[in-house]
Design a protein around this motif. Sequence first.
Motif, short mmCIF file in Angstrom:
data_model
loop_
_atom_site.label_atom_id
_atom_site.label_comp_id
_atom_site.label_asym_id
_atom_site.label_seq_id
_atom_site.Cartn_x
_atom_site.Cartn_y
_atom_site.Cartn_z
N ALA A 60 -50.71 -48.55 28.71
CA ALA A 60 -51.46 -48.57 29.97
C ALA A 60 -50.64 -49.18 31.09
CB ALA A 60 -52.76 -49.35 29.78
N VAL A 61 -49.93 -50.27 30.82
CA VAL A 61 -49.09 -50.90 31.83
C VAL A 61 -47.96 -49.96 32.24
CG1 VAL A 61 -47.48 -52.80 32.25
CG2 VAL A 61 -49.69 -53.25 31.20
N ALA A 62 -47.35 -49.29 31.27
CA ALA A 62 -46.28 -48.34 31.59
C ALA A 62 -46.80 -47.20 32.46
CB ALA A 62 -45.68 -47.79 30.30
N LEU A 100 -45.46 -46.43 36.30
CA LEU A 100 -44.96 -45.11 36.66
C LEU A 100 -45.78 -44.50 37.79
CD1 LEU A 100 -44.14 -43.61 33.16
CD2 LEU A 100 -42.53 -44.32 34.93
N ALA A 101 -47.07 -44.69 37.78
CA ALA A 101 -47.92 -44.15 38.84
C ALA A 101 -47.66 -44.85 40.17
CB ALA A 101 -49.38 -44.28 38.45
N ALA A 102 -47.38 -46.14 40.12
CA ALA A 102 -47.12 -46.88 41.35
C ALA A 102 -45.80 -46.47 41.99
CB ALA A 102 -47.11 -48.38 41.07
N ASN A 103 -44.84 -46.05 41.18
CA ASN A 103 -43.54 -45.67 41.70
C ASN A 103 -43.45 -44.19 42.03
OD1 ASN A 103 -42.45 -48.22 41.53
ND2 ASN A 103 -41.87 -47.96 39.40
#
Length: 55
Positions: A21-23, A27-30
């Motif tokens: 979930a953190v990964a 990835l979504a934030a970048n």
Amino acid sequence: MLERIRTARRYARGFVAAVAAVAALVLAANAGPAKTTHVEESEQRTTAPVEAAVR
């Protein structure tokens, strides 16, 4: 009948799910739009209409 899952395995699955979930969030934030590196002044355009600039 369902088998009982060991406590260590249950915590391991939870930990793996949290890491995934953190990964996904990182990835979504970048995944934003690419930034321009250099824009020449002749290529810059205003967003105001021409009629507003003439007045």
